[in-house]
Design an enzyme around this catalytic site. Sequence first.
Site, PDB file in Angstrom:
ATOM      1  N   LEU A  43      24.480  32.908 -18.070  1.00 31.09           N
ATOM      2  CA  LEU A  43      23.056  33.069 -18.215  1.00 31.09           C
ATOM      3  C   LEU A  43      22.092  32.926 -19.548  1.00 31.09           C
ATOM      4  O   LEU A  43      22.687  32.547 -20.425  1.00 31.09           O
ATOM      5  CB  LEU A  43      22.479  34.682 -18.057  1.00 31.09           C
ATOM      6  CG  LEU A  43      23.296  35.057 -16.803  1.00 31.09           C
ATOM      7  CD1 LEU A  43      22.943  36.781 -16.860  1.00 31.09           C
ATOM      8  CD2 LEU A  43      22.662  34.501 -15.523  1.00 31.09           C
ATOM      9  N   GLY A  56      15.910  31.853 -19.391  1.00 29.78           N
ATOM     10  CA  GLY A  56      15.382  31.539 -18.260  1.00 29.78           C
ATOM     11  C   GLY A  56      15.639  32.264 -16.863  1.00 29.78           C
ATOM     12  O   GLY A  56      14.863  32.735 -16.246  1.00 29.78           O
ATOM     13  N   HIS A  57      16.930  32.790 -16.958  1.00 31.62           N
ATOM     14  CA  HIS A  57      17.517  33.694 -15.958  1.00 31.62           C
ATOM     15  C   HIS A  57      16.810  35.177 -16.363  1.00 31.62           C
ATOM     16  O   HIS A  57      16.177  35.980 -15.565  1.00 31.62           O
ATOM     17  CB  HIS A  57      18.960  33.916 -16.093  1.00 31.62           C
ATOM     18  CG  HIS A  57      19.594  32.534 -15.613  1.00 31.62           C
ATOM     19  ND1 HIS A  57      20.213  31.742 -16.533  1.00 31.62           N
ATOM     20  CD2 HIS A  57      19.763  32.092 -14.376  1.00 31.62           C
ATOM     21  CE1 HIS A  57      20.886  30.965 -15.696  1.00 31.62           C
ATOM     22  NE2 HIS A  57      20.658  31.002 -14.581  1.00 31.62           N
ATOM     23  N   LYS A  71      12.073  25.224 -12.307  1.00 30.90           N
ATOM     24  CA  LYS A  71      12.780  24.149 -12.791  1.00 30.90           C
ATOM     25  C   LYS A  71      13.392  23.504 -11.417  1.00 30.90           C
ATOM     26  O   LYS A  71      13.292  22.156 -11.351  1.00 30.90           O
ATOM     27  CB  LYS A  71      13.773  24.372 -13.685  1.00 30.90           C
ATOM     28  CG  LYS A  71      14.482  23.130 -14.392  1.00 30.90           C
ATOM     29  CD  LYS A  71      15.553  23.419 -15.348  1.00 30.90           C
ATOM     30  CE  LYS A  71      16.722  24.130 -14.506  1.00 30.90           C
ATOM     31  NZ  LYS A  71      17.643  23.076 -13.953  1.00 30.90           N
TER      32      LYS A  71
END
Length: 311
Positions: free
Chosen positions: A29, A32-33, A145
Amino acid sequence: MRVVTTRDELARARGDLGTVGFVPTMGYLHDGHLSLVRAARRANDSVVVSIFVNPTQFDPGEDLDSYPRDLDRDLAMLEAEGVDLVWTPRVEDVYPPGSSTRVTVGGVTDVLEGARRPGHFDGVATVCTILFRAVRPTRAYFGQKDAQQTVVIRRLVRDLALGLEVCVEPIRREPDGLAMSSRNTYLSTAERAVAPVLHRALLAAQEAYAAGHRQASDLLEAAHAVLATEPAVAVEYVSLADPDTLAELDEVDPGRGPLVSLAARLGRTRLIDSLVLAPTAADLRDSSRSSGQNPKICDPREPAPADADLG
């Protein structure tokens, strides 16, 4: 935070968690996660995260075996974010022995990533269907993304009436513009220094659009010109497409921001990035007049206002 492995354990732990925000991941991770986790926390009673490196979305010769993994690190990060439940299934927990069913989403998977990675989106659609059925979320969260993936998931949920809301959150970037990705760890020091050129190429298309260019050829040329400044970048594609159908465009319609996406290789690392072009104020006025209503700008897959932070 509870951590479970089997489907039975998940079913018992899932219980009555109220509204559930679900973040499916392949682990390793990054922020972004975690931005998806935070978005899920804001809008739901509980947050469930899955960590599963899905073998069916890797083509032969891709990086399934070398994909970065660090479960202890991931769990510590999720616990710090207040996640309620983490599902870490084994392959046999997702795909029971003898499993032969696959889910295919037609049309939007035939282009871009789908054309270059045959079977990839069948793997994505299949695993997401399984995860959604097992977790039973109210909302599922994905990052912009992987733009084509978000289109595929929306179509999957709509066509199969899976009864959940798909939430797409903006791309999280490093300070130099590189989109956050677990695969960034593959980059050498020299490659990492070059990689932000992908984002600069997207911004060049945005700048050309803001300057009044509406022909796809002009916008794509602006992006290619930036990419050409870095000989180490092997470009696979640069696309200007409708954000819902992924059909390539010849010209941009006022008020409807197209999706600019690209894929390129730096050494052994394949990177993707995308941007929805922000309409100008004049475009928004023209679109409003033609439709008789003010355009809605509220979804990260839709155009951001012209003065928004595109990072």
